[in-house]
Design a protein around this motif. Structure first.
Motif, PDB file in Angstrom:
ATOM      1  N   GLY A 321       0.820  -1.201   0.000  1.00 53.58           N
ATOM      2  CA  GLY A 321       0.000   0.000   0.000  1.00 53.58           C
ATOM      3  C   GLY A 321       0.853   1.251   0.000  1.00 53.58           C
ATOM      4  N   MET A 322       0.206   2.383   0.216  1.00 55.78           N
ATOM      5  CA  MET A 322       0.932   3.648   0.185  1.00 55.78           C
ATOM      6  C   MET A 322       1.854   3.769   1.388  1.00 55.78           C
ATOM      7  N   SER A 323       2.899   4.573   1.222  1.00 57.39           N
ATOM      8  CA  SER A 323       3.878   4.747   2.284  1.00 57.39           C
ATOM      9  C   SER A 323       3.252   5.490   3.459  1.00 57.39           C
ATOM     10  N   ILE A 324       3.903   5.396   4.629  1.00 56.32           N
ATOM     11  CA  ILE A 324       3.401   6.103   5.799  1.00 56.32           C
ATOM     12  C   ILE A 324       3.430   7.609   5.567  1.00 56.32           C
ATOM     13  N   ASP A 325       4.395   8.089   4.792  1.00 54.19           N
ATOM     14  CA  ASP A 325       4.456   9.515   4.478  1.00 54.19           C
ATOM     15  C   ASP A 325       3.232   9.945   3.672  1.00 54.19           C
ATOM     16  N   GLU A 326       2.845   9.138   2.683  1.00 55.84           N
ATOM     17  CA  GLU A 326       1.640   9.448   1.908  1.00 55.84           C
ATOM     18  C   GLU A 326       0.391   9.426   2.787  1.00 55.84           C
ATOM     19  N   ARG A 327       0.338   8.461   3.697  1.00 53.38           N
ATOM     20  CA  ARG A 327      -0.815   8.376   4.594  1.00 53.38           C
ATOM     21  C   ARG A 327      -0.927   9.621   5.466  1.00 53.38           C
ATOM     22  N   MET A 328       0.221  10.124   5.921  1.00 50.12           N
ATOM     23  CA  MET A 328       0.210  11.352   6.721  1.00 50.12           C
ATOM     24  C   MET A 328      -0.323  12.520   5.903  1.00 50.12           C
ATOM     25  N   HIS A 329       0.082  12.615   4.666  1.00 50.25           N
ATOM     26  CA  HIS A 329      -0.417  13.682   3.785  1.00 50.25           C
ATOM     27  C   HIS A 329      -1.945  13.651   3.725  1.00 50.25           C
ATOM     28  N   HIS A 330      -2.480  12.473   3.463  1.00 49.84           N
ATOM     29  CA  HIS A 330      -3.934  12.341   3.319  1.00 49.84           C
ATOM     30  C   HIS A 330      -4.646  12.619   4.640  1.00 49.84           C
ATOM     31  N   LEU A 331      -4.099  12.105   5.723  1.00 52.61           N
ATOM     32  CA  LEU A 331      -4.749  12.312   7.018  1.00 52.61           C
ATOM     33  C   LEU A 331      -4.818  13.789   7.368  1.00 52.61           C
ATOM     34  N   PHE A 332      -3.710  14.500   7.211  1.00 54.17           N
ATOM     35  CA  PHE A 332      -3.702  15.913   7.601  1.00 54.17           C
ATOM     36  C   PHE A 332      -4.576  16.757   6.674  1.00 54.17           C
ATOM     37  N   ALA A 333      -4.695  16.320   5.424  1.00 49.94           N
ATOM     38  CA  ALA A 333      -5.591  17.048   4.518  1.00 49.94           C
ATOM     39  C   ALA A 333      -7.038  16.908   4.974  1.00 49.94           C
ATOM     40  N   GLU A 334      -7.389  15.726   5.492  1.00 51.72           N
ATOM     41  CA  GLU A 334      -8.769  15.493   5.919  1.00 51.72           C
ATOM     42  C   GLU A 334      -9.034  16.009   7.325  1.00 51.72           C
ATOM     43  N   ASP A 335      -8.046  15.885   8.224  1.00 53.32           N
ATOM     44  CA  ASP A 335      -8.261  16.265   9.618  1.00 53.32           C
ATOM     45  C   ASP A 335      -7.029  17.000  10.134  1.00 53.32           C
ATOM     46  N   PRO A 336      -6.923  18.300   9.834  1.00 53.51           N
ATOM     47  CA  PRO A 336      -5.733  19.043  10.250  1.00 53.51           C
ATOM     48  C   PRO A 336      -5.588  19.186  11.754  1.00 53.51           C
ATOM     49  N   GLY A 337      -6.654  18.896  12.512  1.00 61.54           N
ATOM     50  CA  GLY A 337      -6.580  18.999  13.961  1.00 61.54           C
ATOM     51  C   GLY A 337      -6.073  17.751  14.648  1.00 61.54           C
ATOM     52  N   ALA A 338      -5.932  16.659  13.917  1.00 60.21           N
ATOM     53  CA  ALA A 338      -5.428  15.423  14.521  1.00 60.21           C
ATOM     54  C   ALA A 338      -3.942  15.576  14.834  1.00 60.21           C
ATOM     55  N   ARG A 339      -3.562  15.165  16.031  1.00 60.20           N
ATOM     56  CA  ARG A 339      -2.152  15.240  16.441  1.00 60.20           C
ATOM     57  C   ARG A 339      -1.571  13.838  16.396  1.00 60.20           C
ATOM     58  N   VAL A 340      -0.550  13.664  15.575  1.00 66.66           N
ATOM     59  CA  VAL A 340       0.029  12.345  15.319  1.00 66.66           C
ATOM     60  C   VAL A 340       1.396  12.237  15.986  1.00 66.66           C
ATOM     61  N   HIS A 341       1.634  11.105  16.623  1.00 66.25           N
ATOM     62  CA  HIS A 341       2.948  10.782  17.176  1.00 66.25           C
ATOM     63  C   HIS A 341       3.343   9.417  16.645  1.00 66.25           C
ATOM     64  N   LEU A 342       4.395   9.381  15.830  1.00 62.43           N
ATOM     65  CA  LEU A 342       4.932   8.118  15.342  1.00 62.43           C
ATOM     66  C   LEU A 342       6.238   7.834  16.071  1.00 62.43           C
ATOM     67  N   TYR A 343       6.494   6.556  16.334  1.00 64.64           N
ATOM     68  CA  TYR A 343       7.544   6.172  17.266  1.00 64.64           C
ATOM     69  C   TYR A 343       8.857   5.750  16.615  1.00 64.64           C
ATOM     70  N   GLY A 344       8.929   5.842  15.298  1.00 62.26           N
ATOM     71  CA  GLY A 344      10.167   5.450  14.640  1.00 62.26           C
ATOM     72  C   GLY A 344      10.391   3.958  14.598  1.00 62.26           C
ATOM     73  N   LYS A 345       9.316   3.184  14.691  1.00 66.42           N
ATOM     74  CA  LYS A 345       9.426   1.730  14.701  1.00 66.42           C
ATOM     75  C   LYS A 345       9.203   1.149  13.313  1.00 66.42           C
ATOM     76  N   GLN A 346       9.848   0.023  13.059  1.00 66.20           N
ATOM     77  CA  GLN A 346       9.529  -0.747  11.868  1.00 66.20           C
ATOM     78  C   GLN A 346       8.120  -1.324  12.025  1.00 66.20           C
ATOM     79  N   THR A 347       7.347  -1.258  10.960  1.00 64.52           N
ATOM     80  CA  THR A 347       5.958  -1.697  11.030  1.00 64.52           C
ATOM     81  C   THR A 347       5.858  -3.209  10.904  1.00 64.52           C
ATOM     82  N   ARG A 348       5.062  -3.790  11.811  1.00 66.95           N
ATOM     83  CA  ARG A 348       4.648  -5.175  11.643  1.00 66.95           C
ATOM     84  C   ARG A 348       3.236  -5.296  12.209  1.00 66.95           C
ATOM     85  N   PRO A 349       2.442  -6.230  11.708  1.00 73.33           N
ATOM     86  CA  PRO A 349       1.033  -6.301  12.098  1.00 73.33           C
ATOM     87  C   PRO A 349       0.842  -6.376  13.605  1.00 73.33           C
TER      88      PRO A 349
END
Length: 383
Positions: A321-349
């Motif tokens: 799927g799309m990269s996490i960076d792309e997902r952030m772009h879409h999320l902030f475009a839809e909800d600019p008030g959401a505050r996101v904290h990413l932990y620098g971890k490798q993704t696994r289910p």
């Protein structure tokens, strides 16, 4: 003391997301946070300036790490008790102390001490054999909860069993176990308090924590429809426990709300997942408060910054799927008030890779926003 700033150096053992977010709080306070990380790509190691690589089980590495620190604290409870005592014997200021932290490291010792203090706990018993489990099951009723005395988290080290036969594999593993009654709970709550060496305490509002598959997926602050007298009781319980156990730093008390009142589930003596909402949602974040506490600074204001705060954990989803960076772009475009904290971890289910916080005055709409944002970051699509 950092000669460049004239301010203390705080050492935090562990390089995960709790250390990462504590580093963010340390920046505003002018503190120098030194991190002991197991790997250079641990979440805190990616952002902190002063990173030492070493294992928390290695006393020599801990001693080297602690040199020059004004105080040493932890982002997890897994440092061996003997090592903490050795650091203290060396003259290192360590908070929480080994005498306190053991009650977050060892569930049996926690249950024993809480029972001595008269705190509300489930019926429980140490388990060494199928006969022990069978006898306890006869008294407490089936099913029961089996817990590893040490090392479990996020649903690991916890088993719900309906007979000794169902627990045969766990019982044969050699793991030190306790059994508890399966508490008929209405919901899960949590309350955090901070305590300084001086003895000052500060309690945060009681929150509701929502679990799925043993993992906390959502925190609601304050806990909705919680009677004021029960909220005060929960805060007082946490303050009393912090004082009785001589905790310095943060204490998170996980609670069951039942028809008969409150029951203590677990303790944590560090910043905690149930308090991530405080970064934006409280006047003083849990991470800043922990630093204030271990440095014996006066504690900060714990009041809510908005009528309602909702925090949702972001779990790792399927690959592709799309990269996490792309997902952030879409999320902030839809909800600019959401505050996101990413932990620098490798993704696994299923792995916690971040959280999202939203603030407002309508609980239902905030829960929907937070859930939508967390889902988008996980899946790259709307639910």
């Amino acid at each position: 003391m950092d000669s460049r700033t004239g301010l203390p150096i705080v050492g935090m053992v562990g390089g995960g997301q709790l250390a990462r977010m504590t580093h963010q709080a340390a920046i505003a306070l002018g503190q120098s946070l030194r991190v002991l990380a197991a790997h250079p790509d641990d979440g805190a190691a990616l952002v902190a300036a002063d990173v030492r690589i070493g294992e928390h089980t290695d006393l020599a590495a801990l001693r080297t790490f602690a040199k020059g620190c004004d105080v040493v604290t932890f982002d997890h409870e897994h440092v061996p008790e003997a090592h903490i005592r050795a650091l203290a014997a060396d003259g290192v200021k360590v908070f929480p102390s080994a005498d306190a932290l053991v009650f977050a490291q060892d569930k049996r010792r926690m249950r024993e001490r809480l029972s001595e203090l008269g705190a509300p706990v489930p019926r429980w018993q140490p388990i060494a054999s199928p006969a022990d489990l069978a006898a306890f099951g006869e008294r407490a009723g089936w099913p029961l909860v089996l817990k590893a005395s040490r090392g479990g988290y996020d649903g690991r080290g916890v088993w719900v069993v309906d007979s000794p036969e169902a627990a045969a594999e766990v019982l044969a593993s050699g793991t030190e176990l306790i059994a508890e009654e399966l508490v008929p709970l209405r919901r899960e709550l949590a309350v955090q308090v901070a305590r300084s060496p001086f003895g000052q305490v500060a309690a945060y509002p009681v929150v509701e924590t929502v679990q799925r598959d043993g993992i906390n997926v959502e925190v609601l602050a304050p806990a909705p429809l919680l009677p004021e007298d029960l909220a005060v009781e929960a805060q007082k319980l946490a303050i009393d426990l912090a004082t009785a156990l001589d905790v310095v730093g943060l204490l998170a008390v996980e609670l069951f709300e039942t028809s008969g009142g409150l029951v203590v589930n677990e303790l944590a003596m560090r910043p905690h997942n149930s308090g991530h909402w405080t970064i934006e949602g409280a006047r003083t974040s849990q991470f800043e408060q922990h630093l204030r506490a271990v440095l014996d600074y006066p504690l900060g204001d714990t009041a809510l910054a908005a009528p309602v705060v909702v925090s949702a954990n972001v779990l790792g989803g399927p690959a592709g799927g799309m990269s996490i960076d792309e997902r952030m772009h879409h999320l902030f475009a839809e909800d600019p008030g959401a505050r996101v904290h990413l932990y620098g971890k490798q993704t696994r289910p299923g792995r916690k890779i971040g959280h999202v916080t939203v603030l407002g005055d309508d609980l239902a709409s905030l829960r929907a926003r937070a859930a939508r944002a967390a889902w988008w970051l996980r899946e790259g699509t709307h639910e």
